[in-house]
Design an enzyme around this catalytic site. Structure first.
Site, PDB file in Angstrom:
ATOM      1  N   MET A  50       1.018  -1.261  -0.081  1.00 24.22           N
ATOM      2  CA  MET A  50       0.012  -0.032  -0.010  1.00 24.22           C
ATOM      3  C   MET A  50       0.947   1.071  -0.047  1.00 24.22           C
ATOM      4  SD  MET A  50      -3.254  -0.540  -0.317  1.00 24.22           S
ATOM      5  CE  MET A  50      -3.918   1.026   0.311  1.00 24.22           C
ATOM      6  N   VAL A  63       6.327   3.980   4.537  1.00 22.62           N
ATOM      7  CA  VAL A  63       5.874   4.765   5.674  1.00 22.62           C
ATOM      8  C   VAL A  63       7.250   5.332   6.129  1.00 22.62           C
ATOM      9  CG1 VAL A  63       4.840   4.373   8.092  1.00 22.62           C
ATOM     10  CG2 VAL A  63       4.113   2.988   6.341  1.00 22.62           C
ATOM     11  N   LYS A  66       2.469   8.622   5.881  1.00 17.17           N
ATOM     12  CA  LYS A  66       2.340   7.404   4.723  1.00 17.17           C
ATOM     13  C   LYS A  66       2.197   7.687   3.714  1.00 17.17           C
ATOM     14  CE  LYS A  66       0.008   3.042   4.492  1.00 17.17           C
ATOM     15  NZ  LYS A  66      -0.909   2.141   5.047  1.00 17.17           N
ATOM     16  N   ASP A 103      -7.694  -7.481   8.393  1.00 18.80           N
ATOM     17  CA  ASP A 103      -6.516  -8.022   8.161  1.00 18.80           C
ATOM     18  C   ASP A 103      -5.510  -7.941   9.538  1.00 18.80           C
ATOM     19  OD1 ASP A 103      -4.377  -8.939   6.677  1.00 18.80           O
ATOM     20  OD2 ASP A 103      -3.522  -6.828   6.100  1.00 18.80           O
TER      21      ASP A 103
END
Length: 657
Positions: free
Chosen positions: A23, A26, A40, A133
């Site tokens: 995704m 970070v 992020k 998740d």
């Protein structure tokens, strides 16, 4: 290319790269205005991928809806230099997976972390959000021991009575079509619930499963479900069981039971609410349990040492126990079950359907809207003639049977009236026609005490008369299950609130001459036993703990004594009863307290019956739309929603099991 230290992105100065995944990257960053940390960053290549961009924005929406000390907070969704990024709270510590890599956690430490994870998930679920998740890599433990649950990027909004949340759903399980452009799997195989692994919709019970896996891993440093690759791991999730023998001997028995119930493959039998898990592992409870020596004795011996037990059940089975004083040595616990014939089933199960005589010698239960009596010395029950009602019709069912103190009479509610009948048979006598369907009822001397819901706690003479209000309900209150304590020391009852979960209700004591209440404990269906214990329900689990009737105080740590007790989701009724001698009976249900196992059927004028092939749930009172093509049906279970469905042709509907 990763950003280097000192790079400025908008109002943030990059300090260091903390990690990278499917995704995004970070970074630890410095908010040059407010000193806030961690941005992020969404890589520029993602900005051309609508699905990735939508998921990224969804993560911001989900996080913004959550505000909890154990959930990583969001400070903003921003754009600078053609990059979109989230500004997040910095969880300054290490991820749980790195901690586990050094070895299993001590039981005390693991339970403290587990409690904080449970609190975070419970808060998210109350907002209508499931994580989907949860895994050790998504849990950070700060240097001061505070837990932060991170990465709700796969979270999904679900229906909630608290308002709608505009959150786009994302796929649940792996397939070529569900893979991201760089091969990131949506969800992690080792922590996926069986329903997710099958590609079915996830709900909060899917988070409960993952929670159980994470706790197991903390205690053993091994995954609950392992495989060489994703396929092998998913196969283990669907078919294998964790090796429970790996749990350290110092793990309390109630935690072992909790983990087993979190990892039930059938989510209908799984713990369905994190409030139950949070309660079981709360620090005072866990500490009280750790003071005890670890024992492999049966659950009843561990929870409330027994002198003798008689158990009964029906259609769902039951069990019972007799409690002893602490000093005498424990005796053998006797259990037995009774299954209803296929032609019978419990009716009007939203209210109480069974009771046991004060001396524990016989039970009474309601099946097919008929009271049946069964002696402990007899094999089969017999119908009590004159104690009949009608099933399914509003205000005509038979509920709430309760024995008189001498065990020779039975009171019950039927067709809008409170009635009394000798157990030897005969015509029933009407006690009162001014009492609604009870929220629990008990016999106190020559009077009956009735939970009147919003009408308060009522009392009526057993010989008949006009009911009086003993305890008035306050605004939005529902009063349930009254019981007079010995010597008239006060009235024990449950205070619930309209629309509130019964697990969050309060068991209180109040004198009939006072408006002041003393809250004893959180839970519902509190019952005082002559052994000096208080038994009560959380979800589908019964707990007991010592109760000083003089001081009106509980002491020690609660102990789970029965798990899997049927509940009435709307009314809060727990289907169990205890005799004066300590024998306990109950109707088996889901551990969560949810009502399960019903089908929705249709039948035509020719008598042909067909199933709508829906998931088995607690369906109630189906009704057709005027055009005959849709059905509205009440559902009484852990989801507790009112829904409707389409039909291809008009028919008539009924509920069956």
């Amino acid at each position: 290319m990763p950003l280097t230290s000192g790079t400025r992105v908008g109002g943030y100065e990059v300090v260091a790269l903390l990690g990278a995944g499917g995704m995004g990257e970070v970074y630890r960053a410095r908010d040059t205005k407010l000193g806030r940390d961690v941005a992020k960053i969404l890589p520029a290549t993602f900005t051309t991928d609508p699905e990735r961009l939508a998921r990224f924005r969804r993560e911001a929406q989900v996080l913004a809806a959550l505000s909890h000390p154990h959930i990583g907070a969001i400070y903003g969704l921003e754009e600078a230099d053609h990059q979109q990024f989230l500004v997040l709270e910095l969880a300054d510590g290490e991820s749980l997976d790195k901690r586990i890599a050094r070895g299993a956690l001590p039981v005390d430490e693991a339970l403290v972390i587990a409690r904080q994870i449970a609190e975070a998930l419970e808060a998210a679920h109350e907002k209508g959000i499931i994580h989907r998740d949860l895994k050790p890599a998504n849990v950070a433990v700060t240097h001061d021991g505070q837990v932060k649950v991170l990465d709700f990027g796969l979270a999904k909004g679900v229906e909630t009575t608290g308002g709608s949340l505009d959150v786009t759903n994302s796929p649940t399980i792996t397939s070529p079509a569900m893979m991201t452009g760089v091969g990131t799997i949506l969800g992690t195989a080792a922590y996926m619930s069986p329903e997710q692994a099958k590609g079915r919709a996830a709900d909060k019970r899917s988070d409960v499963w993952a929670f159980g896996c994470v706790c197991y891993e903390m205690l053993t440093a091994r995954r609950a479900f392992e495989g060489e690759d994703v396929s092998d791991t998913l196969a283990a999730v669907l078919r294998a069981e964790p090796d429970w023998n790996r749990l350290p001997a110092t793990v309390p028995d109630h935690i072992r039971l909790l983990l087993r119930r979190c990892c039930e493959k059938d989510r209908g039998q799984r713990v369905s609410d994190m409030s139950v898990a949070r309660f079981l592992i709360a620090e005072p409870f866990a500490e009280g349990s750790r003071e005890q020596k670890v024992s492999r004795r049966p659950l009843w011996n561990r929870a409330l040492p027994a002198v003798a037990a008689a158990t009964v059940a029906a259609a769902a089975a039951g069990i019972g126990v007799r409690l002893r004083q602490p000093d005498p040595p424990p005796r053998v616990v006797t259990r037995f079950t009774y299954d209803l014939p296929a032609s019978q089933r419990f009716t009007n199960v939203g209210r109480s359907v069974l009771t046991i005589s004060p001396d524990g010698s016989r039970i009474a239960f309601v099946a097919n809207s008929q009271v049946f009596l069964k002696s402990m010395s007899e094999v089969e029950p017999t119908p009590l003639r004159g104690a009949e009602g009608r099933a399914f019709a509003p205000n005509t069912g038979l509920t709430s049977p309760v024995f008189s103190p001498d065990g020779e009479s039975l009171a019950f509610w039927s067709s809008g009236e409170l009635k009394r009948i000798p157990i030897s048979g005969g015509a029933p006598v009407t006690i009162s026609g001014q009492v609604g369907n009870p929220y629990g009822m008990s016999w106190d001397g020559d009077s009956l005490l009735i939970g009147g819901g919003a009408a308060g706690v009522l009392r009526v003479a057993a010989a008949g008369g006009v009911p009086e209000v003993l305890i008035a309900a306050r605004e939005n209150e529902i009063l349930h299950g009254p019981q007079m304590l010995p010597g008239g020391r006060g009235l024990l009852f449950t205070v619930g609130a309209d629309g509130q979960s019964w697990d969050n209700a309060h068991i209180v004591v109040q004198r009939t001459t006072s408006t002041e209440r003393k809250t004893i404990i959180t839970g519902s269906e509190g019952r005082y036993l002559a052994t000096g214990h208080l038994v009560y329900a959380i979800g589908g689990v019964l707990f007991a703990l010592p109760f000083d009737v003089e001081k009106l105080e509980v002491s020690g740590a609660p102990r789970p004594i029965v798990e899997g007790v049927a509940r009435g989701g709307v009314t809060g009724t727990a289907q169990f009863a205890v005799s004066r001698t300590g024998s306990l009976i109950y109707v088996r249900g889901a551990v969560s307290g949810a009502r399960t196992g019903w089908d929705l059927l249709t039948f035509d004028r020719a008598g042909v019956v067909q199933s709508l092939k829906l998931e088995q749930r607690g369906y109630m009172a189906p009704r057709f739309s005027p055009d005959g093509h849709r059905i509205a049906v009440g559902i009484e279970d852990d989801k507790g929603v009112l829904t409707s469905g389409s039909m291809t042709s008009p028919a008539r509907a009924n509920c069956g099991n």
